[in-house]
Design a protein around this motif. Structure first.
Motif, mmCIF file in Angstrom:
data_model
loop_
_atom_site.group_PDB
_atom_site.id
_atom_site.type_symbol
_atom_site.label_atom_id
_atom_site.label_comp_id
_atom_site.label_asym_id
_atom_site.label_seq_id
_atom_site.Cartn_x
_atom_site.Cartn_y
_atom_site.Cartn_z
ATOM 1 N N GLU A 109 0.998 -1.066 -0.024
ATOM 2 C CA GLU A 109 0.101 0.013 -0.022
ATOM 3 C C GLU A 109 0.845 1.260 0.128
ATOM 4 O OE1 GLU A 109 -3.756 0.347 2.734
ATOM 5 O OE2 GLU A 109 -2.825 2.438 2.882
ATOM 6 N N TYR A 110 1.101 1.758 -1.372
ATOM 7 C CA TYR A 110 2.066 3.059 -1.318
ATOM 8 C C TYR A 110 1.200 4.087 -0.464
ATOM 9 C CZ TYR A 110 4.205 0.946 -5.360
ATOM 10 O OH TYR A 110 4.779 -0.019 -6.299
ATOM 11 N N ASP A 111 2.023 4.814 0.493
ATOM 12 C CA ASP A 111 1.500 5.850 1.210
ATOM 13 C C ASP A 111 1.061 7.199 0.632
ATOM 14 O OD1 ASP A 111 4.183 6.405 0.974
ATOM 15 O OD2 ASP A 111 4.483 6.880 3.276
ATOM 16 N N SER A 112 2.074 7.857 -0.210
ATOM 17 C CA SER A 112 1.580 8.977 -0.836
ATOM 18 C C SER A 112 2.615 9.187 -2.203
ATOM 19 C CB SER A 112 1.897 10.141 0.067
ATOM 20 O OG SER A 112 3.023 10.192 0.350
ATOM 21 N N GLY A 113 2.318 9.834 -2.936
ATOM 22 C CA GLY A 113 3.392 10.229 -4.285
ATOM 23 C C GLY A 113 2.514 11.286 -5.113
#
Ligand code: MCN
Ligand code: CUM
Length: 800
Positions: free
Chosen positions: A431-435
């Motif tokens: 689960e990629y947190d932010s970008g």
């Protein structure tokens, strides 16, 4: 008394400030305290007898001549360790490793015996005098050869074992098969896709080669039954746990101290035979024992990096939308599986290989294989195999762009995970947190005038008289760092939390201790900055201590860029516990309710009233002097932080190379690196980390290589051959940043230290291959040394 807010804030030198490195005062004066600086009364010295052969049976070891040398006190072999059951030890990867070769040697330079002597010279003479008779066996250095049916059995100790630490072994030289993703869905996507591409690539074996080699000073006190060991370790607490388990000495009587470390880069995560032997020798002799390896020993026998043979495949639509990713890897782990990954991840975080792209289906498979080479595998700013993963996906996206005749930047933008998709769950379950990849890409393309560069390249390609090939490399990578949530990450069963303990003294200064350990990352500087901002205490009066298991709270150490994501959060949350107590004390002192207070930089003030306040310094004094009734005295807190998720820093790197068509000599004309590590604690330290990582990336891509001949003789294991760039060879780095905070981290920070290495290596390859792309070349392997580039030029018919 009421200095302007901006002055008060500046005086703290908190987060966001380029505070000068506190460590440097001692380092630049030669006043660091490294393991080799430890000198104890009555100390003796250890040196190691190593195998000249990569694969051989030990017929006989004769110690007699060595023991005759004046000053030599003892020679220990596996036979001597057997009664103590210490001739083999567990590795962090669930395998076992010979402490001293037990009947057989498995790689060149393997530890066979140790000599302990009154001084280093006698120990070295003793090593020369130990006679070892070997019967040479066929060595296997190629993992594909190792997996053939008739290949020699390398690990006889595992004979007949079809179950390994990570599931079934299908061959006597096979270690594990590890896979992730959805194979069926991926295969189906490939079967029906309009376009598919496939590329083999090899990420060669390299070594981080820290300036300080590994070593230990072990001191066993037989009267107290206490063992103190100074050790070059990036994870002293886990070493203490392992030493206690192996030796039977209670953990409370084992003290591991990592003093200053002269570079770790992952090379100082594993537990090495030399450490164990120094400890055993100290227990046996009742005297302190020092062991420091030399450069050749370090490069030849300690934790190497990579050695991944990868095949990548992408399936896409005709207009370049990626539908699926498939990868197959043969991972050469050497003679023992001593990778220092979180226990459940034998291939580390390799399954981040879907990168920055929204890929619906993906499947990856990694097979670990034994060969007659030194063990290791997870080192060198790698973020647990993210280096390999990013290399793979970034190369594949380039290959696909070439096939579709699309621009590298365009195809990336087309497949990016979009800003509004975060938090984003990848096909592999991360689960990629932010970008915010597009904003960063646009920034880089504008900064370098990408269109202008492409126009220049087109012109040069059209001109046969142009003496150079111009290549443009582009990489848009995502990292995964901050191991890790203990529900999925552990080392030998210990969850990968980290910790911080802070004590605020009566006069308002503070000491803070963490379970991590700096090897050059500047924790003493940056950690204090977090506390300064959180507590309003100036950085200058905050002492940061790490590395002594007797004083620091238990933590899992520094690697995988985990210090900021994990310990950094523990620091903020320990500070907040103190902050909450300080608020109670301030309310008591001001005789108001807590709810009426507001925090401002370094003080609690009565809401809306600048004149009624108590600074943190006032509060500290009161905590020891007149705490509110019912509240215990003192002002301190401990926090153990178990992260809810990893953090996902990212970067956009662009490189321009000019290659001489006649000689292959390559000039790095430009290297532009934009990094996003969320909230930035110390911009200058980040910049330093990025310069260091890029320089190491340059070294790996352009020159470093550890290769082996057929007999398993290691090639290039000294600094005469192994490429360590100096300021002369190193290109000029241009750095840039965006800030996309991590939503789940208390201060929004992500790790950064490994990003420049992870991201830069494929950028160099991308640029080098791009120079040949118009000739139909899709890939060639590192290192891109002039000689190897010259071979590519010859293949392309550009030179003879
Ligand atoms: N930092 C910051 N703001 C952020 C992130 C980090 O100011 N948002 C700062 C930190 O406070 C810290 C430094 O940058 O001072 C690195 O932090 P982080 O990214 O959390 O990485 P670690 O401290 O966990 O360092 C480990 C990483 C690894 S795994 C390798 S390998 C490597 C590297 O650090 N080894 C190094 N950089 C190295 N640098 C030196 N000089 N020596 C090594 O051995
Ligand atoms: Cu993989 S090198 Mo660092 O994690 O110490």
């Amino acid at each position: 008394m009421n200095a302007p807010m901006s002055d008060r804030e500046k005086a703290l030198m908190g987060m966001g400030e380029s505070r000068l490195r506190k460590e440097d005062a001692r380092f630049i004066q030669g006043k660091g305290n490294y393991v080799d600086d430890i000198k104890l009364p009555n100390m003796v010295f250890m040196d190691i007898v190593r195998s000249p052969l990569a694969h051989a049976r030990i017929k006989r070891i004769n110690k007699e001549e060595a023991l005759k040398i004046p000053g030599v006190l003892a020679v220990l072999t596996a036979e001597d360790l057997k009664p103590l059951k210490l001739h083999w030890m567990p590795t962090l990867a669930g395998d076992v490793q010979a402490v001293l070769a037990d009947e057989k040697v498995h790689f060149q330079m393997q530890e066979v015996a140790v000599v302990i002597a009154e001084d280093r010279y006698a120990a070295a003479d003793g090593v020369e005098a130990v006679e070892v008779e070997y019967e040479e066996l066929q060595a296997v250095v190629d993992p594909f050869e190792a997996l053939k049916p008739g290949a020699p059995v390398l690990r006889e100790d595992l004979a007949g074992k079809t179950d390994g630490a990570h599931g079934k072994r299908y061959h006597h030289n096979h270690i594990f098969t590890w896979d992730a993703g959805d194979k069926e869905a991926t295969d189906a996507a490939f079967a029906s896709a309009a376009v598919t591409v496939k590329q083999d690539m090899f990420y060669p074996r390299v070594h981080p080669c820290p300036l300080e080699t590994c070593g230990a000073v072990a001191s066993f006190d037989p009267v107290r039954g206490e063992l103190t060991t100074w050790l070059t370790s990036q994870a002293p607490h886990i070493v203490r746990t392992v030493v206690s388990m192996l030796s039977g000495i209670p953990e409370s009587k084992v003290r591991i101290i990592s003093p200053d470390i002269g570079g770790g880069f992952g090379n100082k995560v594993p537990i090495y035979p030399g450490y164990v032997c120094a400890i055993v020798a100290s227990i046996v002799l009742g005297r302190p024992v020092k062991w420091i390896e030399d450069r050749i020993e370090n490069i030849s026998s300690t934790g190497f990096a990579r050695d991944y043979h990868m095949t990548g495949e992408l399936a896409a639509t005709a207009d370049g939308k990626i539908l699926a990713l498939r990868t197959n890897v043969i991972a050469d782990h050497g003679a023992f599986d001593a990778c220092a990954d979180p226990t459940k991840f034998p291939a580390g975080m390799f399954h981040i290989c879907s990168g920055s792209y929204d890929i619906p289906s993906a499947y990856c498979k990694v097979d670990g294989v034994y060969t007659n080479k030194a063990p290791g595998g997870v080192a060198y700013r790698c973020s647990f195999r993210v280096t390999e993963a990013v290399y793979l996906v970034e190369r594949m996206v380039d290959v696909l762009a070439q096939k579709l005749n699309m621009d590298k930047a365009e195809i990336r933008a087309k497949n990016f995970i979009q800003r509004e998709q975060f938090p984003y769950t990848s096909a592999f379950g991360f689960e990629y947190d932010s970008g915010d990849y597009q904003t960063a890409l646009d920034k880089v393309l504008n900064a370098v005038d990408y269109k202008g560069l492409r126009a220049e390249q087109a012109k040069k390609r059209a001109d046969p008289a142009c003496p150079t090939l111009m290549g443009i490399g582009l990489v848009t990578f995502t990292e995964v760092v901050g191991a890790g949530p203990s529900k999925i990450c552990d080392i030998l069963g210990v969850g990968m939390f980290d910790s911080c303990e802070i004590r605020v003294h009566p006069t308002g200064s503070a000491i803070a201790r963490m379970g991590t350990i700096s090897q050059g990352q500047g924790h003493q500087t940056t950690y204090a900055q977090i506390i300064a901002t959180e507590l309003g205490i100036p950085s200058e009066v905050i002492q940061v201590e790490e590395g002594d298991t007797s004083t620091a709270p238990y933590g899992l150490g520094t690697y995988g860029s985990r210090s900021t994501p994990v310990a950094g959060a523990a620091i903020a949350l320990a500070s907040r516990k103190i902050h909450a107590k300080a608020r109670k004390i301030a309310a008591h002192l001001l005789e108001v309710s807590e709810a009426d207070l507001e925090w401002e930089i370094d003080r609690f003030k009565l809401r809306g009233n600048d004149d009624k306040f108590k600074t943190m310094k006032d509060i500290a004094w009161a905590a020891y002097n007149q705490p509110p009734p019912g509240l215990e005295p003192g002002l301190e807190a401990v926090h153990y932080y178990d992260p809810p998720n990893f953090t996902f820093p990212f970067g956009i790197y662009l490189c321009v190379v000019d290659i001489d068509k006649g000689t292959g000599e390559t000039k790095i004309r430009r290297f532009y690196a934009l990094d996003d590590c969320g909230t930035r604690i110390n911009p200058m330290i980040i910049e330093g980390q990025i310069h260091g990582g890029l320089t190491e990336g340059f070294a790996v891509a352009m020159g470093q290589l550890l290769s082996f001949d057929k007999q398993g003789n290691i090639q290039g294991n000294s600094l005469m051959d192994y490429f360590l760039p100096t300021a002369v060879e190193t290109p000029k780095w241009e750095t840039d940043y965006t800030v996309t905070p991590s939503p789940h981290h208390p201060i929004g920070a992500k790790g950064v230290a490994e990003s420049p290495h992870v991201g830069s290596i494929p950028t160099f390859t991308s640029a080098m291959v791009d120079a040949f792309a118009h000739l139909g070349v899709t890939h060639f392997n590192m290192p891109h040394s002039s000689y190897r580039v010259w071979q590519e030029l010859k293949k392309a018919g550009l030179t003879s």
